[in-house]
Design an enzyme around this catalytic site. Sequence first.
Site, PDB file in Angstrom:
ATOM      1  N   ARG A 138     -21.854  -5.762  11.939  1.00 30.13           N
ATOM      2  CA  ARG A 138     -22.826  -5.278  12.933  1.00 30.13           C
ATOM      3  C   ARG A 138     -24.234  -5.253  12.343  1.00 30.13           C
ATOM      4  O   ARG A 138     -25.198  -5.608  13.018  1.00 30.13           O
ATOM      5  CB  ARG A 138     -22.433  -3.867  13.410  1.00 30.13           C
ATOM      6  CG  ARG A 138     -23.287  -3.410  14.590  1.00 30.13           C
ATOM      7  CD  ARG A 138     -22.928  -4.202  15.841  1.00 30.13           C
ATOM      8  NE  ARG A 138     -23.979  -4.086  16.864  1.00 30.13           N
ATOM      9  CZ  ARG A 138     -24.898  -5.006  17.112  1.00 30.13           C
ATOM     10  NH1 ARG A 138     -24.926  -6.125  16.402  1.00 30.13           N
ATOM     11  NH2 ARG A 138     -25.787  -4.842  18.054  1.00 30.13           N
ATOM     12  N   CYS A 166       2.367   3.004  -3.287  1.00 32.91           N
ATOM     13  CA  CYS A 166       1.582   4.006  -4.027  1.00 32.91           C
ATOM     14  C   CYS A 166       1.204   5.196  -3.151  1.00 32.91           C
ATOM     15  O   CYS A 166       1.283   6.340  -3.590  1.00 32.91           O
ATOM     16  CB  CYS A 166       0.320   3.364  -4.594  1.00 32.91           C
ATOM     17  SG  CYS A 166       0.597   2.106  -5.853  1.00 32.91           S
ATOM     18  N   HIS A 167       0.773   4.908  -1.932  1.00 32.46           N
ATOM     19  CA  HIS A 167       0.195   5.951  -1.077  1.00 32.46           C
ATOM     20  C   HIS A 167       1.186   6.549  -0.084  1.00 32.46           C
ATOM     21  O   HIS A 167       0.849   7.534   0.583  1.00 32.46           O
ATOM     22  CB  HIS A 167      -1.014   5.385  -0.326  1.00 32.46           C
ATOM     23  CG  HIS A 167      -2.115   4.907  -1.223  1.00 32.46           C
ATOM     24  ND1 HIS A 167      -2.906   5.760  -1.948  1.00 32.46           N
ATOM     25  CD2 HIS A 167      -2.529   3.644  -1.527  1.00 32.46           C
ATOM     26  CE1 HIS A 167      -3.791   5.061  -2.646  1.00 32.46           C
ATOM     27  NE2 HIS A 167      -3.579   3.773  -2.416  1.00 32.46           N
ATOM     28  N   CYS A 177      -7.881  -2.088  -4.680  1.00 30.15           N
ATOM     29  CA  CYS A 177      -6.450  -1.766  -4.707  1.00 30.15           C
ATOM     30  C   CYS A 177      -5.606  -3.031  -4.611  1.00 30.15           C
ATOM     31  O   CYS A 177      -4.575  -3.164  -5.285  1.00 30.15           O
ATOM     32  CB  CYS A 177      -6.093  -0.814  -3.570  1.00 30.15           C
ATOM     33  SG  CYS A 177      -6.596   0.899  -3.835  1.00 30.15           S
ATOM     34  N   CYS A 195     -34.632  -0.849  11.838  1.00 33.79           N
ATOM     35  CA  CYS A 195     -33.530  -0.098  12.463  1.00 33.79           C
ATOM     36  C   CYS A 195     -34.097   1.076  13.254  1.00 33.79           C
ATOM     37  O   CYS A 195     -33.651   1.371  14.371  1.00 33.79           O
ATOM     38  CB  CYS A 195     -32.576   0.431  11.394  1.00 33.79           C
ATOM     39  SG  CYS A 195     -31.886  -0.794  10.265  1.00 33.79           S
ATOM     40  N   CYS A 237     -35.539   0.869  17.020  1.00 33.22           N
ATOM     41  CA  CYS A 237     -34.594   0.940  18.137  1.00 33.22           C
ATOM     42  C   CYS A 237     -33.815   2.251  18.151  1.00 33.22           C
ATOM     43  O   CYS A 237     -33.719   2.914  19.177  1.00 33.22           O
ATOM     44  CB  CYS A 237     -33.605  -0.226  18.071  1.00 33.22           C
ATOM     45  SG  CYS A 237     -34.315  -1.842  18.465  1.00 33.22           S
ATOM     46  N   HIS A 238     -33.252   2.618  16.990  1.00 33.33           N
ATOM     47  CA  HIS A 238     -32.240   3.677  16.966  1.00 33.33           C
ATOM     48  C   HIS A 238     -32.778   5.076  16.684  1.00 33.33           C
ATOM     49  O   HIS A 238     -32.032   6.046  16.782  1.00 33.33           O
ATOM     50  CB  HIS A 238     -31.163   3.317  15.949  1.00 33.33           C
ATOM     51  CG  HIS A 238     -30.455   2.045  16.292  1.00 33.33           C
ATOM     52  ND1 HIS A 238     -29.738   1.888  17.455  1.00 33.33           N
ATOM     53  CD2 HIS A 238     -30.374   0.855  15.633  1.00 33.33           C
ATOM     54  CE1 HIS A 238     -29.236   0.667  17.495  1.00 33.33           C
ATOM     55  NE2 HIS A 238     -29.601   0.016  16.421  1.00 33.33           N
ATOM     56  N   CYS A 290       0.849  -1.197   0.000  1.00 36.20           N
ATOM     57  CA  CYS A 290       0.000   0.000   0.000  1.00 36.20           C
ATOM     58  C   CYS A 290       0.883   1.245   0.000  1.00 36.20           C
ATOM     59  O   CYS A 290       0.601   2.226  -0.695  1.00 36.20           O
ATOM     60  CB  CYS A 290      -0.906   0.018   1.218  1.00 36.20           C
ATOM     61  SG  CYS A 290      -2.035  -1.379   1.353  1.00 36.20           S
ATOM     62  N   CYS A 313     -27.579  -7.217  13.795  1.00 41.13           N
ATOM     63  CA  CYS A 313     -28.843  -6.549  14.124  1.00 41.13           C
ATOM     64  C   CYS A 313     -30.019  -7.228  13.426  1.00 41.13           C
ATOM     65  O   CYS A 313     -31.063  -7.468  14.046  1.00 41.13           O
ATOM     66  CB  CYS A 313     -28.778  -5.080  13.711  1.00 41.13           C
ATOM     67  SG  CYS A 313     -27.898  -4.016  14.877  1.00 41.13           S
TER      68      CYS A 313
END
Length: 284
Positions: free
Chosen positions: A241, A102-103, A137, A200, A203-204, A99, A245
């Site tokens: 995650r 290039c970066h 990449c 979703c 709850c959130h 990586c 859920c």
Amino acid sequence: MKRTSLLQTAGLIGLMALANTATAQDDSQLVVNGDIEMVTEAAAPENIGGLKTIYSGWRFRSSELQTMQMDDFENPAGYAIDEGMESWAAVDGSEGKSCASCHEDIETSMSGVRAVYPKWNETKGEIRTLAQQINDCRTDNLGAEAWKYDGSEMTAMEAAISMQSRGMAVNVATDGPVAEAWALGEEMYYTRYGQLELSCANCHEDNYGNNIRADHLSQGQINGFPAFRIKNGGLVQTHNRFKGCIRDTRAETFSPGSDEFVALELYVASRGNGLSVEAPSVRP
């Protein structure tokens, strides 16, 4: 009564039993290592309905977990950062490159990157998450094998890259070529899934700040992901995650890296526009 109906009723009763007032846990301020100030509360983005104010998940955590995240030496995700940094410098694949080839320096080249993902890739003509860009990449530039989307190598690299944007405001685009995916993500966010028929938003958005069983519900912001989850004993990626859920609603879930989860990540990320990138955070 059918078993499915009983489960649905139980899920709805559980939510109805929660208090009506949704508030954040406290007004503590997150400062990492004594000098990286984080915005953990902001006005909700104009295109996000249902919320007036957005809060980082850090605001809903216990004081012990909050303290862990405030010091990199205490943050249990440190091991993954080290692994990600090693992968960044390691030569891999048929092209004999890393990586860094290039970066170059990760602190400079990756500064601000996490804050704008998922984003549209003009060259490929598609929306991409950070994990998808990393794998592109690897395969196209390094001649290396793609990593498992939510595997430990990918999650460690995501954490190492995300860390370079800590304190910067999440600023995910929602219009132009990503508008269709954003709309799909929004639809998914409000769709009830599984035998418990929960979305979703149930709850959130409707019940953040309340408790459901042993969980203190947050707004489900992902500005801190990848996150070290105490429950899992390791670093957890966003799609992992999401999968958990949806599985908790007793539904068949989507796969990490699927079009559905990419769209959902875009939408959920945009709900946190204005909060600071915190990754890697610490969560229960």
